[in-house]
Design an enzyme around this catalytic site. Structure first.
Site, PDB file in Angstrom:
ATOM      1  N   LYS A  75      -6.334  -4.245  15.845  1.00  0.00           N
ATOM      2  CA  LYS A  75      -5.454  -3.139  15.482  1.00  0.00           C
ATOM      3  C   LYS A  75      -6.315  -1.986  14.984  1.00  0.00           C
ATOM      4  O   LYS A  75      -7.298  -2.211  14.262  1.00  0.00           O
ATOM      5  CB  LYS A  75      -4.498  -3.613  14.382  1.00  0.00           C
ATOM      6  CG  LYS A  75      -3.435  -2.617  13.968  1.00  0.00           C
ATOM      7  CD  LYS A  75      -2.502  -3.233  12.910  1.00  0.00           C
ATOM      8  CE  LYS A  75      -1.355  -2.320  12.531  1.00  0.00           C
ATOM      9  NZ  LYS A  75      -0.453  -2.927  11.523  1.00  0.00           N
ATOM     10  N   SER A 150       4.519  -2.754  12.889  1.00  0.00           N
ATOM     11  CA  SER A 150       3.634  -1.692  13.306  1.00  0.00           C
ATOM     12  C   SER A 150       2.499  -2.151  14.217  1.00  0.00           C
ATOM     13  O   SER A 150       1.900  -1.328  14.905  1.00  0.00           O
ATOM     14  CB  SER A 150       3.029  -1.025  12.066  1.00  0.00           C
ATOM     15  OG  SER A 150       2.211  -1.945  11.362  1.00  0.00           O
ATOM     16  N   SER A 174       4.869  -6.600   9.950  1.00  0.00           N
ATOM     17  CA  SER A 174       4.212  -5.983  11.100  1.00  0.00           C
ATOM     18  C   SER A 174       3.408  -6.905  12.006  1.00  0.00           C
ATOM     19  O   SER A 174       2.913  -6.467  13.038  1.00  0.00           O
ATOM     20  CB  SER A 174       3.314  -4.846  10.648  1.00  0.00           C
ATOM     21  OG  SER A 174       4.101  -3.732  10.359  1.00  0.00           O
TER      22      SER A 174
END
Ligand code: GLN
Length: 483
Positions: A75, A150, A174
């Protein structure tokens, strides 16, 4: 079967037996990325040159770490030395860290092959990856739908077979929510289990790094690499890190499983409830003891989260002021204007909303009424879980109230916040939680959440593994029509 379609442990076996080279594995993955990335858009940055250098190194060296030659991605909130780390924000669009986050270093030291950085909601605020300042990511199961967020890019990349595993972060859901939307395994370890050093902070008392993988074994193997006390992160905890693969045993006779009635209430899709109830029956048939319990303060978790998380975010994001690093508005006429116009231009609307909410909750006069009150609620939520865990080994619930929704469908912030209603309490209590596939609704994956006791990821993994070994949901892949 193509190499890219396999699980990490299958590819590891091939590499070990010299039936494939790290370069061949990387070629397969890169070929796949070339075909599907245009549609899915998981990546912000692809580091193919570095990846090939590393793969060739892996092929030359006899010895190597536990994930030698395995392509993975991170990420874009996890700092990587010499590789742009954007948090999908204009504020950090050109930010190149001078160091690796501890988790990035650990994966590198075990000889994994980093192929790129993954799209996300700006600064990890969101549930759909539509808040990325660059572009939205698409759900591989239906390109008109969101992958969740997210960590949406981290989930879509694994679901689309672009890499074997990814890391994400989970502050309120997330990792688990996008894992659920994309039909893969996602784990948020106990708070303090994994170092947050070098991971851009959103809400420091809630943030935790975790893994997305194609199956439970891969998840355990990656946890083995990233868990443990880090002297650079004072909130990481010095507890034993077991070999997580030693828990992968499908005999769960006598395991005590609780399901909270509040997690099967109004607002949760009937088909999702049905799928999870069916999974509970399945556990019973394997010899587990399944009982309904109550977590009475559940309904207060989300409002309390939306005070605590923005409060911490408002403090953490104060560092982005145009002075030290990141974006600066050079058009400003003086330094005071520069601060405000840098932040006005550098942050997107959701980030600004959180900063304003948090600043308000922390301001004098409101601190006691909002922030302190929220902290007290947080304690009650923790105690709810503690009470249940006196008598049970794990808790099971749906991961999300709905399956993946359409891009643009949840444009109202409050509707979007509701996505985390079943995952947020776990962060508030600092517990480990994971999502595994347990069914489908109209061709879209349904996720089941498993919650464990603090630092008892092992029991959670065992329950997940037992379910996976006796069902086929994880074997179904998105069609993703490609030539
Ligand atoms: N969707 C939640 C939020 O927007 C959770 C985000 C996260 O876990 N990083 O705050």
């Amino acid at each position: 079967m193509q190499l890219y379609e396999m699980t990490m442990h299958e590819v590891k076996d091939l590499l070990k037996q010299n039936k494939a080279s790290a370069r061949e594995v990387l070629d397969s993955v890169m070929g796949r990325i070339e075909k599907v990335e245009e549609k899915v858009k998981s990546f912000v940055t692809i580091t193919d040159d570095l990846a090939y250098d590393k793969a060739d190194w892996c092929d030359r060296e006899k010895e190597g770490g536990t994930i030698k030659g395995i392509p993975f991605a991170l990420k874009d909130i996890i700092c990587t030395k010499g590789i742009r780390t954007t948090c999908s924000s204009k504020m950090l669009e050109n930010f190149v860290p001078v160091y690796d986050a501890t988790v990035a270093r650990l994966l590198n030291e075990q000889d994994g092959v980093l192929v790129g950085k993954l799209n996300m909601d700006e600064f990890a605020m969101g549930s759909s990856t539509e808040q990325s300042a660059f572009f939205p990511t698409h759900n591989p199961w239906d390109l008109n739908r969101v992958p969740g967020g997210s960590s949406g890019g981290s989930a879509s990349a694994v679901a689309a077979d672009e890499v074997f595993f990814t890391l994400g972060t989970d502050t309120g859901g997330s990792i688990r929510q996008p894992a659920s939307f994309c039909g893969i395994v996602g784990i948020k370890p106990t708070y303090g289990r994994v170092s947050r050093w070098g991971v851009v902070a959103f809400a420091s008392s809630l943030d935790q790094v975790g893994v997305f993988s194609k199956d439970v074994r891969d998840c355990a193997e990656v946890l083995n690499v990233i868990c443990g006390k880090d002297p650079l992160d004072s909130t990481s905890v010095d507890v034993d890190v077991p070999d997580f693969t030693s828990f992968l045993d499908d005999n769960i006779k006598g395991m005590r499983i609780a399901y909270p009635k509040e997690y099967f209430g109004e607002g949760v899709d009937e088909d999702i409830k049905k799928a999870v109830k069916k999974a509970l029956k399945h556990y019973e048939s394997m010899g587990a003891i399944v009982e309904e319990v109550s977590l009475p303060h559940s309904e207060y978790a989300l409002p309390a989260y939306y005070l605590i998380a923005p409060a911490e975010a408002s403090a953490n994001l104060a560092r982005f002021d145009g002075v030290r690093y990141g974006f600066r508005d050079f058009e400003a006429e003086n330094v005071v204007d520069m601060f405000s116009s840098t932040r006005a231009k550098g942050f997107g609307p959701e980030v600004k909303r959180r900063i304003m909410l948090g600043t308000y909750a922390l301001s004098s006069g409101y601190y006691d009424a909002y922030y302190l009150k929220a902290l007290k609620v947080r304690r009650l939520i923790y105690e709810d879980f503690a009470r249940v865990f006196k008598n049970f080994d794990i808790i099971i619930s749906p991961t999300t109230p709905t399956v993946a929704f359409k891009l643009g469908e949840q444009s109202d912030p409050l509707t979007l916040y509701m996505n985390d209603i079943l995952t947020v309490p776990v962060n508030m209590a600092g517990l480990p939680g994971m999502s595994i596939p347990c069914g489908f609704k109209d061709g879209l994956p349904i996720g089941m959440q498993i919650i464990g006791k603090a630092f008892d990821e092992g029991t959670m993994l065992k329950a997940a593994y037992a379910f996976e070994q006796t069902t086929d949901y994880h074997k179904v892949k998105p069609a993703l029509e490609v030539k």
